[in-house]
Design an enzyme around this catalytic site. Structure first.
Site, PDB file in Angstrom:
ATOM      1  N   CYS A   1       0.861  -1.179   0.000  1.00 26.82           N
ATOM      2  CA  CYS A   1       0.000   0.000   0.000  1.00 26.82           C
ATOM      3  C   CYS A   1       0.894   1.224   0.000  1.00 26.82           C
ATOM      4  O   CYS A   1       1.633   1.467   0.952  1.00 26.82           O
ATOM      5  CB  CYS A   1      -0.907   0.003   1.230  1.00 26.82           C
ATOM      6  SG  CYS A   1      -1.971   1.466   1.343  1.00 26.82           S
TER       7      CYS A   1
ATOM      8  N   GLU B   1      -4.228   1.103  -5.456  1.00 25.64           N
ATOM      9  CA  GLU B   1      -3.320   0.088  -5.985  1.00 25.64           C
ATOM     10  C   GLU B   1      -3.309   0.205  -7.501  1.00 25.64           C
ATOM     11  O   GLU B   1      -4.235   0.778  -8.090  1.00 25.64           O
ATOM     12  CB  GLU B   1      -3.746  -1.320  -5.570  1.00 25.64           C
ATOM     13  CG  GLU B   1      -3.603  -1.627  -4.089  1.00 25.64           C
ATOM     14  CD  GLU B   1      -2.163  -1.695  -3.611  1.00 25.64           C
ATOM     15  OE1 GLU B   1      -1.240  -1.482  -4.432  1.00 25.64           O
ATOM     16  OE2 GLU B   1      -1.963  -1.952  -2.412  1.00 25.64           O
TER      17      GLU B   1
END
Length: 249
Positions: A2, A107
């Site tokens: 992340c 993402e």
């Protein structure tokens, strides 16, 4: 992994949801990047030894308390599978766990040979949530102390795996107290570090504007597809030559 996330809920709403007494001053952010200040919720004891939650602003990118110098690479994620053993994270895992408020995270998915398609991943009901985090305080020689953190990640669930193979650990609200509890056992804590339920999150394709850290506005979360890279025209084949015949020149 992340590497970008968002938290835009008003400070008052954050205080009410996470149950701390501080009055945070944190503006809406839609594109938070590593090394920037981020909000955490931690647990500490008040003057009479009673537990309470506290708001804390820290740097995203963990610097372990024992480090002699600033790490060359930012430790922004801690893998759940190794967090209890890795020297960089095990001390923070045992003693400094935190809730990291978020509205969603980003993402990137590879799309052929063109630019990657970014996705904004949020709860389907649009509610904010808490990512599991660890934090620590580093005190360099001759400098002021630095509070910093890392997000705990785990394998992506089946719903998000097509976008990326990892995801942050998203803690159920009923587990917030246990994650913050200094008396929790390692077995209890590791049991919390699992992928989110399949039906909890959704992935929304967004513009590559998210790639630029300077872009930080709500339009980053609007649905947008990356234009595929046009295929290059095939080169014409050279005519075959008969190597059995000699050329005239």
């Amino acid at each position: 992994m992340c590497g970008r996330y968002a938290i835009s809920m008003p400070p008052e709403a954050m205080r009410d949801l996470f149950g701390f007494l501080d009055e945070p001053d944190f503006p809406p952010r839609y594109n938070i990047a590593p090394s920037q200040p981020v909000p955490l919720v931690i647990r500490e004891s008040d003057g009479e030894g009673r537990p309470r939650r506290r708001f804390l602003l820290v740097r995203w990118g963990l610097v372990p308390s024992w480090a002699k110098e600033m790490p060359q690479s930012l430790l922004i994620n801690a893998r759940a599978e190794t967090i209890a053993e890795k020297p960089s994270f095990r001390g923070a895992f045992r003693h400094h766990r935190a809730l990291m408020p978020a509205d969603g995270f980003y993402e990137w998915q590879a799309v052929g040979k063109g630019p990657k398609q970014p996705f904004y991943i949020r709860r389907k009901d649009g509610k904010p949530f808490a990512m599991a985090a660890v934090w620590d305080t580093w005190m360099p020689s001759g400098g002021s102390e630095l509070d910093s953190c890392a997000i705990v990640t785990t394998d992506a669930n089946e719903a998000l795996a097509p976008v990326h193979h990892r995801m942050p650990v998203i803690l159920d609200e009923k587990d917030w107290d246990l994650w913050l509890d200094p008396a929790a056992t390692e077995k209890e804590l590791l049991a919390l570090l699992r992928p989110a339920p399949e039906d909890l999150m959704e992935a929304i394709p967004v513009s590559t504007r998210i790639n630029r850290v300077a872009n930080d506005d709500a339009s980053l979360q609007e649905r947008s597809l990356v234009d595929p890279e046009p295929e290059k025209p095939a080169r014409p084949k050279k005519p075959a030559t008969d190597e059995r015949q000699m050329g005239l020149f």
